[in-house]
Design a protein around this motif. Structure first.
Motif, PDB file in Angstrom:
ATOM      1  N   TYR A  30       0.822  -1.211   0.000  1.00 54.85           N
ATOM      2  CA  TYR A  30       0.000   0.000   0.000  1.00 54.85           C
ATOM      3  C   TYR A  30       0.852   1.256   0.000  1.00 54.85           C
ATOM      4  O   TYR A  30       0.513   2.269  -0.606  1.00 54.85           O
ATOM      5  N   LYS A  55       3.241   1.942  -1.485  1.00 62.29           N
ATOM      6  CA  LYS A  55       3.741   2.331  -2.800  1.00 62.29           C
ATOM      7  C   LYS A  55       2.643   2.910  -3.681  1.00 62.29           C
ATOM      8  O   LYS A  55       2.894   3.287  -4.822  1.00 62.29           O
ATOM      9  N   THR A  56       1.436   2.968  -3.180  1.00 67.01           N
ATOM     10  CA  THR A  56       0.315   3.417  -4.011  1.00 67.01           C
ATOM     11  C   THR A  56       0.133   4.928  -3.956  1.00 67.01           C
ATOM     12  O   THR A  56       0.682   5.608  -3.082  1.00 67.01           O
ATOM     13  N   ASP A  57      -0.704   5.395  -4.871  1.00 71.11           N
ATOM     14  CA  ASP A  57      -1.039   6.815  -4.921  1.00 71.11           C
ATOM     15  C   ASP A  57      -1.817   7.257  -3.694  1.00 71.11           C
ATOM     16  O   ASP A  57      -1.626   8.358  -3.184  1.00 71.11           O
ATOM     17  N   ASN A  58      -2.718   6.391  -3.267  1.00 69.81           N
ATOM     18  CA  ASN A  58      -3.521   6.726  -2.089  1.00 69.81           C
ATOM     19  C   ASN A  58      -2.637   7.071  -0.900  1.00 69.81           C
ATOM     20  O   ASN A  58      -2.877   8.039  -0.183  1.00 69.81           O
ATOM     21  N   HIS A  59      -1.644   6.248  -0.712  1.00 65.94           N
ATOM     22  CA  HIS A  59      -0.762   6.491   0.419  1.00 65.94           C
ATOM     23  C   HIS A  59       0.002   7.803   0.245  1.00 65.94           C
ATOM     24  O   HIS A  59       0.185   8.567   1.188  1.00 65.94           O
ATOM     25  N   ARG A  60       0.425   8.014  -0.985  1.00 67.43           N
ATOM     26  CA  ARG A  60       1.171   9.240  -1.246  1.00 67.43           C
ATOM     27  C   ARG A  60       0.300  10.462  -0.942  1.00 67.43           C
ATOM     28  O   ARG A  60       0.731  11.433  -0.322  1.00 67.43           O
ATOM     29  N   GLN A  61      -0.971  10.380  -1.368  1.00 69.40           N
ATOM     30  CA  GLN A  61      -1.873  11.507  -1.121  1.00 69.40           C
ATOM     31  C   GLN A  61      -2.076  11.745   0.374  1.00 69.40           C
ATOM     32  O   GLN A  61      -2.085  12.874   0.846  1.00 69.40           O
ATOM     33  N   GLN A  82       0.891  13.288   1.898  1.00 75.68           N
ATOM     34  CA  GLN A  82       0.980  14.699   1.507  1.00 75.68           C
ATOM     35  C   GLN A  82       0.020  15.542   2.329  1.00 75.68           C
ATOM     36  O   GLN A  82       0.359  16.610   2.815  1.00 75.68           O
TER      37      GLN A  82
END
Length: 395
Positions: free
Chosen positions: A112, A114-120, A123
């Motif tokens: 997870y 590594k996913t975009d959701n986590h990045r968002q 942030q």
DNA sequence: ACCAAGGTTTAATTCCCTTT
DNA sequence: AAAGGGAATTAAACCTTGGT
């Protein structure tokens, strides 16, 4: 960093939390008191943490205890005991399953991250911290706003002072609203504790209509669904509801505010109860009935059920004002949650003792919480005067 | 008309307890 | 911090009444 927060937190003996609070942007006292669970919601998209061995065992065991008529706490104890005496083999099964799930969770988490959701989410977190640092504000934009309440919604009972009916009470509710108790007065006399406990248990049971005149108040029956149904479906309740409806229709016609029907049940509860106090305080209980005419909606049928009511006549108190002293109890305002406590004071002791509430501050699961507690304070009546020096009433 | 203060509702939150 | 279920308690803003 806000020195006020720092000093208060230290004063409260909570300095170990200071770093975390400030780090999260909660660096004003107001922001701290206002932390909500929604402020601390975890990442919705992250994988769910699996239950521990014990929690899984607990769930299963509770399933088997479902039909047993024991309290929530008793069940927890029972589960705990069962877990302790569980056969090693069975226990190992739970534990190995938990370990497997935990391992799997760890893998999922890594994926997870590594996913975009986590990045968002990351942030968002860092933005919040930056924002918070910049202007000292918490993440208001994150807060879920409640639906606006319809007109007529309640008052902030909890922020009012109790000591008003004592002789010489000198603090108005508005003044008290501005006050903050940031230190707890030390009151520990056994007698006072006993009184406090007595009152606390009463306000609960009176509010539920569980206590009736003449009841043995030391043995309170548990509240059951049946009890509530019985109360709410009783003829008295029906009568009170019709009274309320009549009143509501009438008020609506007059352009006044409509009353909600459930108000009647509160009235009903209130009037069927005679509170009892410890012997040494009998006769000393006062309620506002002794000063003013009773409620805005008396329990007396004739005076309120008439459809031709006009504004101003609904307050008829057919009993007349209650005299001071014991008889005031029978129509006292005791019996409804926190508001009952508000008007309690011990008249006989008014010159020496005053009961009031203070705000206790503590740390609960996820927030710095404040709570109102009934305290019983020595000293001349009037809140500010009766608080011990240094009690911390500040404006 | 105004002030002071009591009164009211629902939804949200806390509490009860144990273990890992 | 999580589960279990539900009672107890509280916050919120405005209305109503009594008294002047």
């Amino acid at each position: 960093m806000n020195t006020e927060v720092s000093s208060i937190i230290t004063q409260l003996g909570l300095s170990q939390y200071l770093g975390a609070f400030v780090d999260e942007g909660f660096d004003t006292w107001e922001a701290l008191l206002d932390i909500q669970e929604s402020d601390l919601l975890p990442d919705q998209n992250a994988p769910e943490r699996p239950p521990t061995a014990y929690v899984r065992f607990s769930n299963k065991t509770r399933e088997g205890l479902k039909d047993q008529n024991i309290t929530f706490a008793e069940k927890a104890k029972l589960v705990g005991e069962n877990w302790q005496t569980l056969a090693p083999g069975e226990k190992a099964e739970y534990e190995s399953r938990a370990k497997a799930e935990k391992d799997q969770y760890r893998l999922q988490l890594e994926a997870y991250q590594k996913t975009d959701n986590h990045r968002q989410y990351s942030q968002y977190l860092s933005e919040f911290k930056q924002e918070a640092k910049r202007n000292g504000k918490r993440r208001d934009y994150e807060r879920q706003k409640l639906e606006p309440r319809p007109p007529g919604y309640g008052s902030s009972i909890s922020s009012r002072v109790e000591a008003r009916s004592g002789v010489g009470a000198s603090v108005t509710s508005k003044e008290f609203d501005k006050c903050r108790v940031n230190q707890i007065p030390a009151i520990s006399e056994p007698t006072l504790k006993r009184i406090h406990n007595h009152i606390s248990s009463f306000q609960t049971h009176l509010a539920n209509g569980r206590v009736k005149p003449g009841d043995d108040h030391s043995q309170l029956p548990p509240l059951t669904l049946e009890h509530r149904k019985e109360r709410d479906n009783s003829p008295e309740s029906a009568l009170m509801l019709s009274v309320a409806r009549a009143s509501r229709i009438d008020k609506a016609r007059l352009g006044g505010q409509a009353q909600t029907t459930s108000r009647a049940t509160h009235q009903l509860r209130r009037h069927e109860v005679v509170p009892t106090l410890p012997d040494d305080l009998q006769g000393g209980l006062r309620s506002r009935t002794s000063k003013q005419s009773t409620s805005s909606m008396p329990a007396t049928e004739e005076s309120t059920v008439s459809p031709s009511l006009s504004r101003g006549t609904t307050t008829t108190n057919t009993q007349g004002p209650q005299p001071n002293g014991p008889t005031a109890n029978t129509k006292g305002t005791i019996g409804y949650g926190t508001s009952s406590l508000r008007s309690l004071s011990f008249g006989r002791l008014a010159n020496k003792h005053t009961m009031f509430r203070v705000r206790l501050i503590g740390v609960s699961k996820w927030k710095l919480s404040t709570q109102w507690k009934v305290m019983y304070c020595l000293g001349p009546s009037g809140v500010r005067r009766s608080l011990p020096t240094g009690a911390g009433l500040t404006e």
